[in-house]
Design a protein around this motif. Structure first.
Motif, PDB file in Angstrom:
ATOM      1  N   MET A 109      46.504  31.094  29.781  1.00  0.00           N
ATOM      2  CA  MET A 109      45.534  31.702  30.696  1.00  0.00           C
ATOM      3  C   MET A 109      44.114  30.642  30.329  1.00  0.00           C
ATOM      4  O   MET A 109      42.997  30.798  31.633  1.00  0.00           O
ATOM      5  CB  MET A 109      45.382  32.943  29.707  1.00  0.00           C
ATOM      6  N   ARG A 110      43.793  30.418  29.593  1.00  0.00           N
ATOM      7  CA  ARG A 110      43.323  29.089  29.253  1.00  0.00           C
ATOM      8  C   ARG A 110      42.867  28.097  30.175  1.00  0.00           C
ATOM      9  O   ARG A 110      41.818  28.057  30.702  1.00  0.00           O
ATOM     10  CB  ARG A 110      42.662  28.740  27.346  1.00  0.00           C
ATOM     11  N   GLN A 111      44.185  28.050  30.132  1.00  0.00           N
ATOM     12  CA  GLN A 111      44.368  26.506  31.159  1.00  0.00           C
ATOM     13  C   GLN A 111      43.558  27.356  32.764  1.00  0.00           C
ATOM     14  O   GLN A 111      42.879  26.899  33.595  1.00  0.00           O
ATOM     15  CB  GLN A 111      45.611  26.525  31.629  1.00  0.00           C
ATOM     16  N   LEU A 112      44.358  28.663  32.897  1.00  0.00           N
ATOM     17  CA  LEU A 112      43.434  29.314  34.197  1.00  0.00           C
ATOM     18  C   LEU A 112      42.289  28.936  34.167  1.00  0.00           C
ATOM     19  O   LEU A 112      41.298  29.025  35.519  1.00  0.00           O
ATOM     20  CB  LEU A 112      44.827  30.316  34.395  1.00  0.00           C
ATOM     21  N   LEU A 113      41.690  29.753  33.238  1.00  0.00           N
ATOM     22  CA  LEU A 113      40.217  29.880  33.262  1.00  0.00           C
ATOM     23  C   LEU A 113      39.817  28.658  33.434  1.00  0.00           C
ATOM     24  O   LEU A 113      38.569  29.102  33.993  1.00  0.00           O
ATOM     25  CB  LEU A 113      40.038  30.466  32.091  1.00  0.00           C
ATOM     26  N   LEU A 114      40.305  27.664  33.228  1.00  0.00           N
ATOM     27  CA  LEU A 114      39.172  26.751  33.354  1.00  0.00           C
ATOM     28  C   LEU A 114      39.360  25.441  34.453  1.00  0.00           C
ATOM     29  O   LEU A 114      38.045  25.339  35.110  1.00  0.00           O
ATOM     30  CB  LEU A 114      40.095  25.462  32.603  1.00  0.00           C
ATOM     31  N   MET A 115      40.689  26.490  34.826  1.00  0.00           N
ATOM     32  CA  MET A 115      40.408  26.179  36.691  1.00  0.00           C
ATOM     33  C   MET A 115      39.512  27.140  37.514  1.00  0.00           C
ATOM     34  O   MET A 115      39.212  26.795  38.866  1.00  0.00           O
ATOM     35  CB  MET A 115      41.605  25.952  37.281  1.00  0.00           C
ATOM     36  N   ALA A 116      39.435  28.079  37.370  1.00  0.00           N
ATOM     37  CA  ALA A 116      37.982  28.958  37.955  1.00  0.00           C
ATOM     38  C   ALA A 116      37.267  28.976  38.148  1.00  0.00           C
ATOM     39  O   ALA A 116      36.254  28.512  37.015  1.00  0.00           O
ATOM     40  CB  ALA A 116      38.748  30.738  37.428  1.00  0.00           C
ATOM     41  N   ASP A 117      36.991  28.825  39.429  1.00  0.00           N
ATOM     42  CA  ASP A 117      35.238  29.094  40.154  1.00  0.00           C
ATOM     43  C   ASP A 117      34.255  30.200  39.111  1.00  0.00           C
ATOM     44  O   ASP A 117      33.500  30.173  39.163  1.00  0.00           O
ATOM     45  CB  ASP A 117      35.313  28.915  40.908  1.00  0.00           C
ATOM     46  N   TYR A 118      35.462  31.597  39.670  1.00  0.00           N
ATOM     47  CA  TYR A 118      34.661  32.868  39.315  1.00  0.00           C
ATOM     48  C   TYR A 118      35.908  33.341  39.045  1.00  0.00           C
ATOM     49  O   TYR A 118      37.102  33.216  38.799  1.00  0.00           O
ATOM     50  CB  TYR A 118      34.219  33.881  40.458  1.00  0.00           C
ATOM     51  N   VAL A 119      35.669  34.165  37.462  1.00  0.00           N
ATOM     52  CA  VAL A 119      36.148  35.412  37.556  1.00  0.00           C
ATOM     53  C   VAL A 119      36.117  36.728  37.209  1.00  0.00           C
ATOM     54  O   VAL A 119      35.051  37.246  36.861  1.00  0.00           O
ATOM     55  CB  VAL A 119      36.706  35.509  35.641  1.00  0.00           C
ATOM     56  N   LEU A 120      36.978  37.859  38.238  1.00  0.00           N
ATOM     57  CA  LEU A 120      36.620  39.031  38.363  1.00  0.00           C
ATOM     58  C   LEU A 120      37.432  40.043  37.568  1.00  0.00           C
ATOM     59  O   LEU A 120      38.579  39.990  37.312  1.00  0.00           O
ATOM     60  CB  LEU A 120      36.637  38.879  38.918  1.00  0.00           C
ATOM     61  N   VAL A 121      37.138  41.047  36.869  1.00  0.00           N
ATOM     62  CA  VAL A 121      38.122  41.467  35.509  1.00  0.00           C
ATOM     63  C   VAL A 121      38.153  43.099  36.040  1.00  0.00           C
ATOM     64  O   VAL A 121      36.056  43.657  35.809  1.00  0.00           O
ATOM     65  CB  VAL A 121      37.457  41.519  34.037  1.00  0.00           C
ATOM     66  N   PRO A 122      38.634  43.101  36.664  1.00  0.00           N
ATOM     67  CA  PRO A 122      38.381  45.194  36.914  1.00  0.00           C
ATOM     68  C   PRO A 122      38.801  45.984  35.858  1.00  0.00           C
ATOM     69  O   PRO A 122      39.496  45.487  34.543  1.00  0.00           O
ATOM     70  CB  PRO A 122      39.416  45.024  38.266  1.00  0.00           C
ATOM     71  N   THR A 123      38.329  46.491  36.002  1.00  0.00           N
ATOM     72  CA  THR A 123      38.860  48.044  35.019  1.00  0.00           C
ATOM     73  C   THR A 123      38.335  49.625  34.916  1.00  0.00           C
ATOM     74  O   THR A 123      37.151  49.683  36.335  1.00  0.00           O
ATOM     75  CB  THR A 123      37.609  47.628  33.546  1.00  0.00           C
ATOM     76  N   GLY A 124      39.002  50.649  34.767  1.00  0.00           N
ATOM     77  CA  GLY A 124      38.371  51.947  34.776  1.00  0.00           C
ATOM     78  C   GLY A 124      37.252  52.324  33.523  1.00  0.00           C
ATOM     79  O   GLY A 124      36.914  51.423  33.155  1.00  0.00           O
ATOM     80  N   GLN A 125      37.061  53.042  34.126  1.00  0.00           N
ATOM     81  CA  GLN A 125      36.350  53.597  33.211  1.00  0.00           C
ATOM     82  C   GLN A 125      35.949  54.365  31.869  1.00  0.00           C
ATOM     83  O   GLN A 125      35.582  54.866  30.946  1.00  0.00           O
ATOM     84  CB  GLN A 125      34.865  54.501  34.101  1.00  0.00           C
ATOM     85  N   GLY A 126      37.671  54.629  32.121  1.00  0.00           N
ATOM     86  CA  GLY A 126      38.058  54.892  30.268  1.00  0.00           C
ATOM     87  C   GLY A 126      37.688  54.425  29.109  1.00  0.00           C
ATOM     88  O   GLY A 126      37.774  52.823  29.616  1.00  0.00           O
TER      89      GLY A 126
END
Ligand SMILES: Nc1ncnc2c1ncn2[C@@H]1O[C@H](COP(=O)(O)OP(=O)(O)O)[C@@H](O)[C@H]1O
Ligand SMILES: [Mg+2]
Length: 239
Positions: free
Chosen positions: A122-139
């Protein structure tokens, strides 16, 4: 070597920079929690992008292949969105395959649930990412897991934002969730409400933007506009 080309002007030949091939922006949808809407966000943003005239592809890193299955049931006349399905452990290969699809503006990456189980990948993927969206429910359970995940993303100094999904705006937990999320990271100003048509569109291989009269269109449009602005992509349809 610089990317150069010769051009004739008023009888002289001068060397000028040729436009470099554009490098696709990489948008990653991830969260520590299954069922928060990573795949839903990926497919709906990809559909929006394709209809807005962006050259978009998706990458499915989830062994459950929810995104790839959605692609498989897309109607024949639906706009084509190329997809690459590769395990998270073969990340380099996934990106090589995605780039081999041709010149793209945007690659949207869907990730497996429980991403915190593979921190190195995941760290490797994050380093490639220009932007990260983190979807979440409200619970409360969702929030605990995604705020920890956001802390990991921020330690890696990746630009990112939460997106509240499956929301019920009238519930008290909605405002409490917003409060908690803005303390932990950036928050997309648009949320995606819980709508049956969003779930149905998933089953029939469509994005809500492709379903006549579907609820949730304005919510997803808002998230799309936010994400394209955040990642620095100009949308042709906005011209
Ligand atoms: N805003 C929403 N309204 C209704 N159903 C949704 C919404 N977001 C996601 N879903 C549905 O919830 C389920 C889980 O979403 P999914 O995107 O597969 O989560 P994840 O990829 O994070 O595990 C799917 O059946 C999906 O269609
Ligand atoms: Mg998924």
């Amino acid at each position: 070597m610089p990317n150069t080309a010769s051009r004739k002007r008023r009888g002289t030949t001068e060397t000028v920079a040729a436009p470099s091939p554009s490098i696709a922006k990489i948008l990653v949808c991830s969260s520590g929690k299954g069922g928060s809407g990573k795949t839903c966000l990926t497919r709906n943003l990809a559909v929006f992008a394709a209809h807005a005239g962006l050259r978009v592809a998706t990458v499915d890193l989830d062994p459950q292949r929810g995104l790839t299955n959605w692609h498989a049931v897309r109607p024949e006349d639906a706009v084509v969105i190329p997809n690459v399905a590769v395990p998270l452990s073969d990340l380099q290969d996934a990106m090589r395959q995605a780039r081999a699809l041709g010149e793209l503006d945007l690659i949207i990456v869907d990730t497996p649930p429980g991403v915190d189980a593979s921190p190195a990948e995941m760290r490797q993927l994050l380093l490639m990412a220009d932007y990260v969206l983190v979807p979440t429910g409200q619970g409360a359970g969702d929030l605990r897991s995604v705020t920890e995940w956001m802390a990991f993303i921020r330690r890696e100094q990746r630009p990112s934002a939460f997106v509240l999904n499956l929301t019920v705006r009238s519930a008290g937990s909605f405002d409490r969730a917003k409060q908690r999320l803005i303390e932990a990271g950036d928050l997309c100003p648009f949320d995606i409400r819980l709508y049956e048509s969003i779930r149905v569109s998933d089953e029939v291989g469509l994005g809500v933007a492709e379903m006549k009269g579907a609820n949730g269109l304005s919510d997803i449009r808002g998230v799309f506009t936010f994400a394209m602005h955040a990642i620095g992509l100009k949308v042709p349809a906005d011209d």
